[in-house]
Design a protein around this motif. Structure first.
Motif, PDB file in Angstrom:
ATOM      1  N   ILE A   1     -61.821  23.252  -0.605  1.00 38.08           N
ATOM      2  CA  ILE A   1     -61.368  23.970   0.594  1.00 38.08           C
ATOM      3  C   ILE A   1     -62.237  25.201   0.801  1.00 38.08           C
ATOM      4  CG2 ILE A   1     -59.450  25.289   1.583  1.00 38.08           C
ATOM      5  CD1 ILE A   1     -57.566  23.317   0.103  1.00 38.08           C
ATOM      6  N   GLN A   2     -62.785  25.327   1.999  1.00 41.14           N
ATOM      7  CA  GLN A   2     -63.683  26.434   2.305  1.00 41.14           C
ATOM      8  C   GLN A   2     -62.970  27.586   3.002  1.00 41.14           C
ATOM      9  OE1 GLN A   2     -66.963  26.404   1.574  1.00 41.14           O
ATOM     10  NE2 GLN A   2     -67.494  28.371   2.483  1.00 41.14           N
TER      11      GLN A   2
ATOM     12  N   LYS B   1     -54.795  35.719  10.109  1.00 42.34           N
ATOM     13  CA  LYS B   1     -55.561  36.089   8.919  1.00 42.34           C
ATOM     14  C   LYS B   1     -56.346  34.878   8.451  1.00 42.34           C
ATOM     15  CE  LYS B   1     -52.318  39.644   7.283  1.00 42.34           C
ATOM     16  NZ  LYS B   1     -53.226  40.788   7.515  1.00 42.34           N
ATOM     17  N   ALA B   2     -57.391  35.137   7.691  1.00 43.03           N
ATOM     18  CA  ALA B   2     -58.203  34.045   7.156  1.00 43.03           C
ATOM     19  C   ALA B   2     -58.608  34.356   5.722  1.00 43.03           C
ATOM     20  CB  ALA B   2     -59.449  33.834   8.012  1.00 43.03           C
ATOM     21  N   TRP B   3     -58.570  33.320   4.896  1.00 45.19           N
ATOM     22  CA  TRP B   3     -59.154  33.385   3.553  1.00 45.19           C
ATOM     23  C   TRP B   3     -60.370  32.486   3.569  1.00 45.19           C
ATOM     24  CZ3 TRP B   3     -60.488  29.704   0.020  1.00 45.19           C
ATOM     25  CH2 TRP B   3     -60.845  30.165  -1.255  1.00 45.19           C
ATOM     26  N   VAL B   4     -61.528  33.030   3.184  1.00 44.41           N
ATOM     27  CA  VAL B   4     -62.780  32.272   3.189  1.00 44.41           C
ATOM     28  C   VAL B   4     -63.379  32.333   1.791  1.00 44.41           C
ATOM     29  CG1 VAL B   4     -65.033  31.981   4.263  1.00 44.41           C
ATOM     30  CG2 VAL B   4     -63.129  32.900   5.611  1.00 44.41           C
ATOM     31  N   ALA B   5     -63.682  31.177   1.230  1.00 40.31           N
ATOM     32  CA  ALA B   5     -64.208  31.110  -0.137  1.00 40.31           C
ATOM     33  C   ALA B   5     -65.480  31.941  -0.261  1.00 40.31           C
ATOM     34  CB  ALA B   5     -64.491  29.659  -0.521  1.00 40.31           C
ATOM     35  N   GLY B   6     -65.510  32.794  -1.284  1.00 43.80           N
ATOM     36  CA  GLY B   6     -66.688  33.599  -1.562  1.00 43.80           C
ATOM     37  C   GLY B   6     -66.840  34.830  -0.693  1.00 43.80           C
TER      38      GLY B   6
ATOM     39  N   ILE C   1     -56.457  24.332   7.489  1.00 43.61           N
ATOM     40  CA  ILE C   1     -57.220  24.204   6.248  1.00 43.61           C
ATOM     41  C   ILE C   1     -58.527  23.494   6.562  1.00 43.61           C
ATOM     42  CG2 ILE C   1     -57.228  23.284   3.906  1.00 43.61           C
ATOM     43  CD1 ILE C   1     -54.144  23.294   4.044  1.00 43.61           C
ATOM     44  N   PHE C   2     -59.644  24.135   6.261  1.00 42.67           N
ATOM     45  CA  PHE C   2     -60.962  23.558   6.523  1.00 42.67           C
ATOM     46  C   PHE C   2     -61.616  23.203   5.189  1.00 42.67           C
ATOM     47  CE2 PHE C   2     -59.928  26.339  10.028  1.00 42.67           C
ATOM     48  CZ  PHE C   2     -60.293  25.608  11.145  1.00 42.67           C
ATOM     49  N   VAL C   3     -62.106  21.969   5.101  1.00 43.95           N
ATOM     50  CA  VAL C   3     -62.680  21.509   3.850  1.00 43.95           C
ATOM     51  C   VAL C   3     -64.178  21.285   3.934  1.00 43.95           C
ATOM     52  CG1 VAL C   3     -60.546  20.450   3.037  1.00 43.95           C
ATOM     53  CG2 VAL C   3     -62.127  19.104   4.403  1.00 43.95           C
ATOM     54  N   ALA C   4     -64.779  21.399   5.120  1.00 38.83           N
ATOM     55  CA  ALA C   4     -66.217  21.222   5.230  1.00 38.83           C
ATOM     56  C   ALA C   4     -66.919  22.568   5.080  1.00 38.83           C
ATOM     57  CB  ALA C   4     -66.568  20.599   6.575  1.00 38.83           C
TER      58      ALA C   4
END
Length: 341
Positions: free
Chosen positions: A292-293, A300-305, A334-337
């Protein structure tokens, strides 16, 4: 004939044998090995730092910030966060109140430190160290976190109907029958904190720093995991949905799973924001293993890294910064790409 003190006589003349000093052997390979170790450590640190938004090794932290949080903070690795989220999700799927989720989390913290152990005392296994010989299930069942959490709740509800009125350690002991019945008590503050975050009653209190997914995730797998953990109430169904999983037509470079948390007839009622934060936090806790990216919810947003694993304020659509991946209070997206931003 040999003369004393290491000398010898040749033709009546004594000459002393002196050994030439052995030249110092240089060992460049040691320097090279040390340099490689340093470079390896520096590379590891750089990768970890970049993959977590500059916040060290991947981990998750819950801080007090509302709901039933007991104060303070609790940090765990990504594996522990996944299992904590799973235990909470199985509890809410069974309509267990937050107090029951707290008891389950404190029990697993004591029994396994929130790890799915394949060993233990005698034949004990899994998150709750349940024993096949004591009719908790087969070894394969007990090693399934969803099953083991579910069977713990079944015993709690059936055998301790007044658990909400009992001290946590008493309620846990009635289920576990541990040789150390008082040990559960020390985990209550942290378990209360985790329960508040993972049941959604303390929104925005969970942060997870990395790592960045190494490959594109699979939206179908994300949906399957959601249904397995939360139950069929999340599956697409006819009639007014309370909560559903739907694969929407994504932008060209994204793959998305959308969870509606709108209530009422045909989803026209107010959103269940507690449910929304529960689903959002579950997705964040499983980001690394499901690829999940990004998770968007409630502006709100959670973004990996990014942002050291903390939630970023991003209002949905044109009312915010125009990012089409944002979401309001009705949907968890939920975005996985892989994303470019």
């Amino acid at each position: 004939m040999d003369a004393p003190n290491g000398s010898s006589t040749v033709g009546g003349v004594s000459e002393t044998h002196q050994k030439a000093p052995r030249p110092r052997r240089r060992r460049p390979y040691r320097l090279a090995a040390a340099l490689l170790v340093l470079l390896g450590l520096a590379g590891y640190y750089l990768v970890q730092n970049e993959s977590t938004g500059g916040d060290g090794a991947p981990h998750c932290t819950v801080v007090a910030g509302g709901g039933a949080g007991a104060g303070g903070s609790y940090s765990m690795n990504l594996e522990q966060a996944r299992y904590a989220a799973t235990i909470a999700a199985v509890g809410t799927a069974k309509k267990v109140p937050e107090r029951g989720v707290t008891i389950a989390l404190a029990t697993a913290m004591q029994e396994s430190a929130l790890r799915n152990l394949d060993h233990g005392d005698r034949d004990s296994l899994g998150l709750f160290q349940q024993r096949p010989s004591q009719d908790w299930g087969t070894p394969a069942q007990i090693m399934d976190p969803v099953y083991s959490a579910g069977i713990f709740y079944d015993h709690l509800l059936d055998e301790v109907p007044d658990y909400a009125d009992l001290p946590l350690t008493v309620a846990a002991q009635k289920v576990q029958r541990s040789g150390f019945p008082d040990a559960y008590a020390k985990h209550e503050p942290d378990a209360t904190l985790l329960a508040a975050a993972f049941t959604g009653s303390a929104p925005g209190t969970l942060s997870c720093s990395g790592p960045l997914p190494r490959e594109t995730g699979d939206a179908t797998r994300v949906k399957a995991e959601l249904v397995k953990v939360f139950g069929t109430a999340l599956a697409p169904k006819a009639g007014p949905p309370v909560s559903r999983v739907a694969a929407q037509q994504p932008p060209a470079d994204d793959s998305e799973v959308t969870l509606s948390v709108a209530t009422g007839k045909n989803g026209q009622g107010p959103p269940d924001q507690r449910r929304g934060w529960e689903l959002a936090n579950w997705a964040v806790a499983h980001a690394a293993d499901l690829g999940i990216q990004r998770v968007s919810y409630d502006s709100k947003a959670w973004v990996a890294g990014k942002n050291k694993g903390h939630w970023i304020d991003k209002a949905p659509g044109k009312s915010g910064d125009g990012d089409g991946r944002n979401a309001g209070p009705d949907d968890v997206r939920i975005f996985v790409a892989p994303l470019n931003r």
